[in-house]
Design a protein around this motif. Structure first.
Motif, PDB file in Angstrom:
ATOM      1  N   ASN A  61      84.720  31.582  55.525  1.00 16.60           N
ATOM      2  CA  ASN A  61      84.229  31.814  56.882  1.00 16.60           C
ATOM      3  C   ASN A  61      83.104  30.833  57.165  1.00 16.60           C
TER       4      ASN A  61
ATOM      5  N   ASP B  56      87.121  27.673  68.200  1.00 15.77           N
ATOM      6  CA  ASP B  56      87.426  28.712  67.223  1.00 15.77           C
ATOM      7  C   ASP B  56      88.659  28.312  66.417  1.00 15.77           C
TER       8      ASP B  56
ATOM      9  N   LYS C  64      98.725  33.040  61.114  1.00 19.07           N
ATOM     10  CA  LYS C  64      98.173  32.435  62.325  1.00 19.07           C
ATOM     11  C   LYS C  64      97.659  31.033  62.008  1.00 19.07           C
ATOM     12  N   ASP C  65      97.887  30.116  62.905  1.00 19.31           N
ATOM     13  CA  ASP C  65      97.392  28.739  62.800  1.00 19.31           C
ATOM     14  C   ASP C  65      96.985  28.327  64.203  1.00 19.31           C
ATOM     15  N   GLU C  66      95.704  28.442  64.505  1.00 21.14           N
ATOM     16  CA  GLU C  66      95.282  28.263  65.898  1.00 21.14           C
ATOM     17  C   GLU C  66      93.895  27.634  65.994  1.00 21.14           C
TER      18      GLU C  66
ATOM     19  N   LEU D  87      95.338  31.813  59.017  1.00 21.46           N
ATOM     20  CA  LEU D  87      95.605  33.012  58.230  1.00 21.46           C
ATOM     21  C   LEU D  87      96.992  32.894  57.607  1.00 21.46           C
TER      22      LEU D  87
ATOM     23  N   ARG E  49      83.306  28.051  65.153  1.00 22.72           N
ATOM     24  CA  ARG E  49      83.454  28.951  64.012  1.00 22.72           C
ATOM     25  C   ARG E  49      84.849  28.793  63.436  1.00 22.72           C
ATOM     26  N   GLY E  50      84.994  29.137  62.154  1.00 25.98           N
ATOM     27  CA  GLY E  50      86.294  29.028  61.508  1.00 25.98           C
ATOM     28  C   GLY E  50      86.510  30.141  60.504  1.00 25.98           C
ATOM     29  N   LEU E  51      87.743  30.597  60.402  1.00 27.85           N
ATOM     30  CA  LEU E  51      88.127  31.591  59.413  1.00 27.85           C
ATOM     31  C   LEU E  51      89.409  31.126  58.742  1.00 27.85           C
ATOM     32  N   TRP E  52      89.359  30.989  57.423  1.00 29.22           N
ATOM     33  CA  TRP E  52      90.517  30.618  56.627  1.00 29.22           C
ATOM     34  C   TRP E  52      90.780  31.741  55.630  1.00 29.22           C
TER      35      TRP E  52
ATOM     36  N   GLN F 151      91.328  29.476  63.400  1.00 24.13           N
ATOM     37  CA  GLN F 151      91.839  30.562  62.564  1.00 24.13           C
ATOM     38  C   GLN F 151      93.087  30.085  61.830  1.00 24.13           C
TER      39      GLN F 151
END
Length: 323
Positions: free
Chosen positions: A221, A151, A246-248, A155, A233-236, A153
């Protein structure tokens, strides 16, 4: 070839500390010339870094007979032109990420290499940093068992400190960067995912410009199904409140998990309810380990640390996600 003699096309901000000085610090490597369209800035860079030659025209640099390798450090919009020209001149190439504006351009570079003796490495430099080599070793040794999923993320607020401040904010000009901040930062994460876990089979994504602060997407996404069955999965999002930053990257296994920040300096390994933290110090010139590996590849001493074909695959993912 016993020494890789470099010319830099695009001696801008990224070359000041992150990469430029490393070309003279790596064994069997030397920086002979730099090029920038602004002649005053090219000359100033050469004087500042004690580089023997400077040019304001790329052809002059490419025609320098002593130069056998080119570092292309311009914005993505000119990667295709300069890469094809360098290959035409039989120079080896170290090409900044993202590899090109889009996957179609990346494919053209790969095609040109097939009919050439030139070698090309994509500058996904995090692959060679000790922190990420350690993550690779942990995964390959099954420290957290069989990998199940991952995963990402990232943000950030509309104005993020992660982006290098430049005179012209070309990173939000789609014709120059290919897209928004996603195109600048996500290649690091997507390439490491590829490097850690393998190639992908399918991917789907969505992008939108929610804030309309820039004329590019500010949220992306994506879902990836790897060839080995691992799900990712990825969310930017580059439009959130500062407190939501967040940077994870989390990698989940059958026995535990690994958590890290792609732009940070530590790894957390959680197993059986216990968390181990490993801290790392990145080198002053953060691309130096990758440049060293690239030099060794050009000299025939090791395999390519990041192939053009791998760079193309990352571009295909970026295109899929950002649409």
């Amino acid at each position: 070839m016993k020494t890789v003699v470099w010319g830099i096309i695009g001696c801008g901000d990224v070359t000041e500390i992150k990469s430029g000085p490393a070309f003279n610090k790596v064994k069997n490597s030397s920086l002979l010339a730099v090029m920038r369209r602004d002649a005053k800035k090219a000359k100033a860079y050469a004087e500042r870094h004690k580089v023997p030659f400077w040019y304001s025209n790329a052809d002059d640099l490419l025609n320098h007979e002593d130069i056998n390798a080119i570092y292309i450090a311009t914005p993505p919009s000119s990667h295709l032109e300069y890469a094809l020209n360098a290959i035409k001149h039989n120079k080896n190439v170290y090409l900044e990420k993202p590899m090109a504006l889009n996957a179609h351009e990346a494919q053209q570079i790969c095609a040109a290499l097939k009919s050439s003796k030139s070698k090309l490495t994509v500058a996904h430099y995090r692959r060679q940093l000790p922190m990420f080599l350690k993550v690779k070793q942990l995964i390959d040794s099954r420290k957290i068992g069989e990998i199940r999923c991952a995963d990402i993320q990232l943000l950030q607020p509309l104005v993020t400190e992660m982006i290098t401040v430049t005179e012209h904010n070309w990173r939000t000009n789609k014709s120059i960067s290919g897209g928004g901040f996603f195109h600048d930062l996500a290649p690091h994460q997507l390439d490491l995912l590829y490097y850690f876990l393998g190639d992908y089979k399918n991917a789907h994504g969505y992008a939108a410009n929610q804030s309309e602060f820039y004329n590019v997407e500010d949220i992306v996404n994506g879902i990836i199904h790897l060839q080995n069955g691992i799900q990712c999965r990825g969310l930017w999002a580059f439009n959130v409140n500062d407190s939501s930053k967040k940077d994870e990257l989390k990698i989940y296994g059958s026995l535990g998990e690994i958590k890290l920040s792609i732009f940070g300096d530590q790894i957390e390994i959680t197993k059986n309810g216990t968390t181990e933290v490993l801290k790392f110090e990145h080198p002053e010139h953060i691309q130096q380990p990758m440049i060293a590996a690239t030099v060794n590849y050009f000299l025939g001493k090791q395999d390519n640390p990041c192939t053009a074909q791998e760079g193309e695959r990352i571009m295909e993912l970026i295109d899929t996600f950002s649409g």
